[in-house]
Design an enzyme around this catalytic site. Structure first.
Site, short mmCIF file in Angstrom:
data_model
loop_
_atom_site.label_atom_id
_atom_site.label_comp_id
_atom_site.label_asym_id
_atom_site.label_seq_id
_atom_site.Cartn_x
_atom_site.Cartn_y
_atom_site.Cartn_z
N LYS A 1 0.82 -1.20 0.00
CA LYS A 1 0.00 0.00 0.00
C LYS A 1 0.86 1.27 0.00
O LYS A 1 2.06 1.21 0.29
CB LYS A 1 -0.93 -0.01 1.22
CG LYS A 1 -1.95 -1.14 1.20
CD LYS A 1 -2.86 -1.10 2.41
CE LYS A 1 -3.91 -2.21 2.38
NZ LYS A 1 -4.83 -2.16 3.55
N ARG B 1 -2.10 -14.54 3.26
CA ARG B 1 -2.97 -13.93 4.27
C ARG B 1 -2.43 -14.16 5.68
O ARG B 1 -2.46 -13.27 6.52
CB ARG B 1 -4.39 -14.50 4.15
CG ARG B 1 -5.13 -14.18 2.85
CD ARG B 1 -5.51 -12.74 2.69
NE ARG B 1 -6.35 -12.26 3.79
CZ ARG B 1 -6.75 -11.00 3.93
NH1 ARG B 1 -6.38 -10.10 3.03
NH2 ARG B 1 -7.51 -10.64 4.93
N THR C 1 -5.79 -7.48 10.47
CA THR C 1 -5.99 -6.18 9.84
C THR C 1 -5.44 -5.06 10.70
O THR C 1 -4.82 -4.12 10.20
CB THR C 1 -7.49 -5.96 9.58
OG1 THR C 1 -7.99 -7.02 8.76
CG2 THR C 1 -7.74 -4.64 8.88
N ARG D 1 2.27 -7.06 9.02
CA ARG D 1 1.59 -5.91 9.63
C ARG D 1 2.11 -5.63 11.03
O ARG D 1 2.14 -4.46 11.46
CB ARG D 1 0.07 -6.16 9.62
CG ARG D 1 -0.53 -6.01 8.23
CD ARG D 1 -1.94 -6.51 8.11
NE ARG D 1 -2.50 -6.18 6.80
CZ ARG D 1 -3.60 -6.72 6.30
NH1 ARG D 1 -4.28 -7.63 7.01
NH2 ARG D 1 -4.03 -6.37 5.11
N ASN E 1 -1.86 -0.44 6.94
CA ASN E 1 -1.42 -1.74 7.44
C ASN E 1 -0.61 -2.52 6.40
O ASN E 1 -0.75 -3.73 6.26
CB ASN E 1 -2.62 -2.56 7.95
CG ASN E 1 -3.65 -2.82 6.86
OD1 ASN E 1 -3.49 -2.39 5.72
ND2 ASN E 1 -4.71 -3.53 7.23
N HIS F 1 -2.09 -5.50 0.95
CA HIS F 1 -3.36 -6.18 0.70
C HIS F 1 -3.09 -7.54 0.10
O HIS F 1 -2.17 -7.71 -0.70
CB HIS F 1 -4.23 -5.36 -0.26
CG HIS F 1 -5.39 -6.12 -0.81
ND1 HIS F 1 -6.57 -6.29 -0.10
CD2 HIS F 1 -5.56 -6.79 -1.99
CE1 HIS F 1 -7.41 -7.02 -0.82
NE2 HIS F 1 -6.83 -7.33 -1.97
#
Length: 391
Positions: free
Chosen positions: A108, A182, A188, A199, A209, A212
């Site tokens: 991100k 994941r 999250t 994260r 965070n 994605h």
């Protein structure tokens, strides 16, 4: 022509991995189907022409060939012959590529100085990066990505955030890649993420965070096509190269194979002088490599080897710019990379890219533009010419 699998059925499956390949034969101007046998016990190879029923190469040790290179879609250099791996025998596929799949991820918007560290983390977790580019995300694309991931009042905020700057888009390959990535991401909310997850290490809050990752294979396949697919022979998501006030850097295939891609990007991104304005991963065909390096033909004795190496795996092209407007970015970045000989670099410029990640004149970590007048042309070669020719 489809593979005649009966022709390889007679070979012993238990002491080797069997790959179905093809090679361009310049004499006949045709593609020749081959079988490559790799023997992990002593790192030896054998190449067979199944149509003629004879060895193209008798079994011989090849220390430079590693298991990391033997991936479907890769080009491998077997004694200066470039062989494209198209497929593999069923038992090899079950042994080496069991549950192997692709997933999509993007880093991100955030500090560019984190990108190299995040890429290094991903590669150390066993993911193979097969496609990569920095890009701008439109609001329409962001809505498609997040329609199954977020809702309520947070969705507009998330959309605004991911479209506020550049992302680094990635296609990652690993066993159970969707689920595995994941788990590597973590919760999250970085405060609730397990220690050691992305994260936990680099996240700031629920919005910022780090990255994605897709929830399903179907979403991953769809978004991979959006980011890396082409339409009318042009990338659906444009490359970020400006082709102005820049220099070109090409991170060579051996750096990716050795797991140092993130380290090289980190060194550039955390310097006080340079920043990366565009980056993308490419597969370079041998005739393209010869065209790109043509200026060195008859000048450098390593010319042929340079072309072969650039063609034998993925490389990453960068458009690099300078933070200081009065500085010559081409010449300063050449100093940053160091001389072509990594051994000389280690003696005189131990902090240069080639000193840290180079091995020899050919495997010297990076190519960088030599002459000021060639910089924009070299960047254009990758981000305009090759980008419109290949995936």
């Amino acid at each position: 022509m489809p593979w005649n699998r009966s022709k390889i059925a007679v070979f012993d499956y238990f002491d080797k991995y069997i790959f179905l390949c093809e090679m361009y034969d310049e004499e006949t101007d045709t593609m020749v189907e081959l079988v490559l046998n790799f023997f992990p016990f002593d790192n030896s190879v054998q190449v067979i022409d199944p149509q003629k029923g004879k060895n193209l190469l008798r079994r011989v040790q090849l220390p430079t060939l590693t298991m990391e290179m033997l991936q479907i879609g890769n080009i491998v250099n077997i004694f200066a012959k470039l062989i494209l791996i198209r497929d593999c025998a069923p038992i090899t596929k079950r042994t080496l590529f069991n549950k192997m799949e692709s997933t999509f991820a993007f880093i991100k918007p955030g500090p560019p100085s984190d990108n190299g560290k995040i890429l290094t983390y991903i590669m150390k977790k066993g993911f193979r990066i097969v496609r990569m580019k920095n890009a701008k995300v439109t609001k329409e694309l962001a809505m498609e990505i997040y329609q199954n991931c977020a809702g309520g009042e947070m969705l507009p905020i998330i959309i605004d955030y991911v479209t506020s700057g550049e992302v680094v888009a990635l296609e990652l390959v690993a066993p159970d890649a969707v689920k595995y990535f994941r788990s590597c991401l973590g919760a999250t909310d970085p405060k609730k993420a397990a220690p050691g997850t992305l994260r936990y290490l680099y996240g700031h809050d629920t919005l910022r965070n780090v990255a994605h990752g897709c929830n399903t294979r179907e979403d991953a396949a769809k978004i991979i096509d959006w980011f890396f697919g082409q339409e009318n022979n042009r990338p659906k998501v444009p490359y970020q190269a400006t082709l102005k006030d820049c220099t070109c850097c090409v991170i060579k295939p051996h750096v990716l194979i050795d797991g140092h891609l993130g380290n090289v990007i980190d060194r550039i991104s955390t310097s006080d002088i340079f920043y990366i304005s565009a980056m993308a991963m490419f597969s370079v065909k041998i005739h393209d490599a010869k065209e790109f390096f043509e200026i060195y033909k008859g000048v450098l004795p390593e010319y042929e080897e340079m072309c072969i190496h650039l063609s034998e795996g993925k490389c990453v092209a960068l458009e690099v710019k300078c933070n200081k407007p009065n500085m010559n970015v081409v010449q300063e970045f050449r100093k940053f990379c160091g001389p072509r000989d990594p051994d000389l670099c280690r003696q005189l410029y131990p902090d240069s890219l080639r000193a840290l990640y180079g091995k020899n004149y050919v495997h010297n970590a990076v190519h960088c533009t030599d002459l000021d007048e060639d910089a924009e042309l070299e960047v254009e070669y990758f981000f305009k010419l090759l980008a419109n020719m290949h995936d």
